[in-house]
Enzyme design. Sequence first.
Site, PDB file in Angstrom:
ATOM      1  N   GLY A  38      -0.218   3.658 -13.168  1.00 10.69           N
ATOM      2  CA  GLY A  38      -0.736   5.303 -14.277  1.00 10.69           C
ATOM      3  C   GLY A  38      -1.167   6.850 -13.564  1.00 10.69           C
ATOM      4  CB  CYS A 207      -7.217  -1.242   3.042  1.00 11.16           C
ATOM      5  SG  CYS A 207      -7.603  -1.825   4.516  1.00 11.16           S
ATOM      6  CB  CYS A 387      -9.990  -6.671   7.032  1.00  9.67           C
ATOM      7  SG  CYS A 387      -9.970  -4.897   7.641  1.00  9.67           S
TER       8      CYS A 387
END
Length: 460
Positions: A38, A207, A387
Amino acid sequence: MLLSTPTRRLVASSSRTLVRQASTEAKKHYKIVVVGSGVKESQLSASAGSAGLSVANQIYYRFKEAGTPLNKDDIAIIDAAEDHFYQPGWTLVGAGLKPKSDFRRPLKTLIPSHLTLIPENASTFSPTSNSVDTTSGRSVSYDTLIVAAGLQINWDNIKGLPQALVDPNSGVSSIYSYSTCDKVWSDIEGIRSGNAVFTQPAGVIKCAGAPQKIMWMAWDRFRQTGRSDNVKTSFYTGMPSMFSVKKYSDALNELRLQRGVEGHFEHNLISVDTNNHKATFKKADGSTVDVDYNTLHVAPPMGPLKFIKDSPIADSVGWVSVDQFSLQHTNPEYQNIFSIGDCSSLPTSKTAAAITAQAPVLTENVFSFMKNGKVNPLAKYDGYTSCPLLTGYGELMLAEFTYGAVPKETFGAFVDQAKPRRAFYHLKKAYQDIFPAAYWNWMVKGQWFGNRGLFRPKYE
């Protein structure tokens, strides 16, 4: 556009994938509706598209596996994006390892024929009537809703930043946008002396290790090319430490000290002056400090999307309010609503790796809810994410953890994962070559289950 009659057209993509795309005479009701990003490319996040594609496909295959297949027009994805991006790859672009074109594909080529694409953006949620309105004014109703819209990147919250990013001579860049990630490499290669400044904002970002990844890669590049004595590398972060998990934070801070990288904590970037090459930071006590830079890498502030924040399905902050284990909405009246990825209220890092762990849980709970009226009590998400922190060319620190910032390590019984290792070089190569291939070939197709690979977890 929406499907309201059996009329629809099939669009053949360049890769010969058949895309079921809604026509102007579209049907209005679907068993499952997935709300995508969106927002435009410069504002989207890792879960905008990644989570939606993955979970939509996983749900389709889960019903098929159970012997109760859905029809080909039972699942719709609402998303007006023309392109889809593998965003973890943008760090590799900034580090000079890959061209950015490797990480962009037309969205329609990724939509299989068993999913319907509604190429519009969602604008309003009406959970009491089980419907979503689009920006064109169309209303789409559903039996079950999955919100996988990502988050908002607030470039404008830093004065002068949007202008600096499009100025080729500003020295300012960011791996958080497809349009600027290659400028990062250009700026890293261009600096010969002076200050290389890397930033991270306070609060939730996607992240959270990425601002450091590109810093460490730049530091190593300076070292390899004989510029480290002339370039001072500094890390300005709005956070109180290097990382949210103490084990890895301590190790990263020790690495920072060993490498002579300056650390400035609880410093938030608030403005950029390209004419004078100055960055202004606001400190915890409210005072400000100006910092001279030759190269400035910016990780911008982020937050919930406005159309979610203003909706009845949001929590007090603006994220979709879901149970942290089942991913089902916390409001008993909205139990047919689920959310995944960056737009959700899940108290874990917002990464693509988290999505791979969340998607099978959400899939199982949606399947169970639609079959039995309740979620599967055995399908629980523990907050796992990973990560892979690149700390240089050919070395990597593998951070893996769950809710409460508790390490949950794949190789922890054998090695200290908080120590960057050349022995992890194969993981770095995986990050560079294998992970993107797994993403395009399996994850967006609903056939990748994180550290379980191609094997879907069973909840029995």
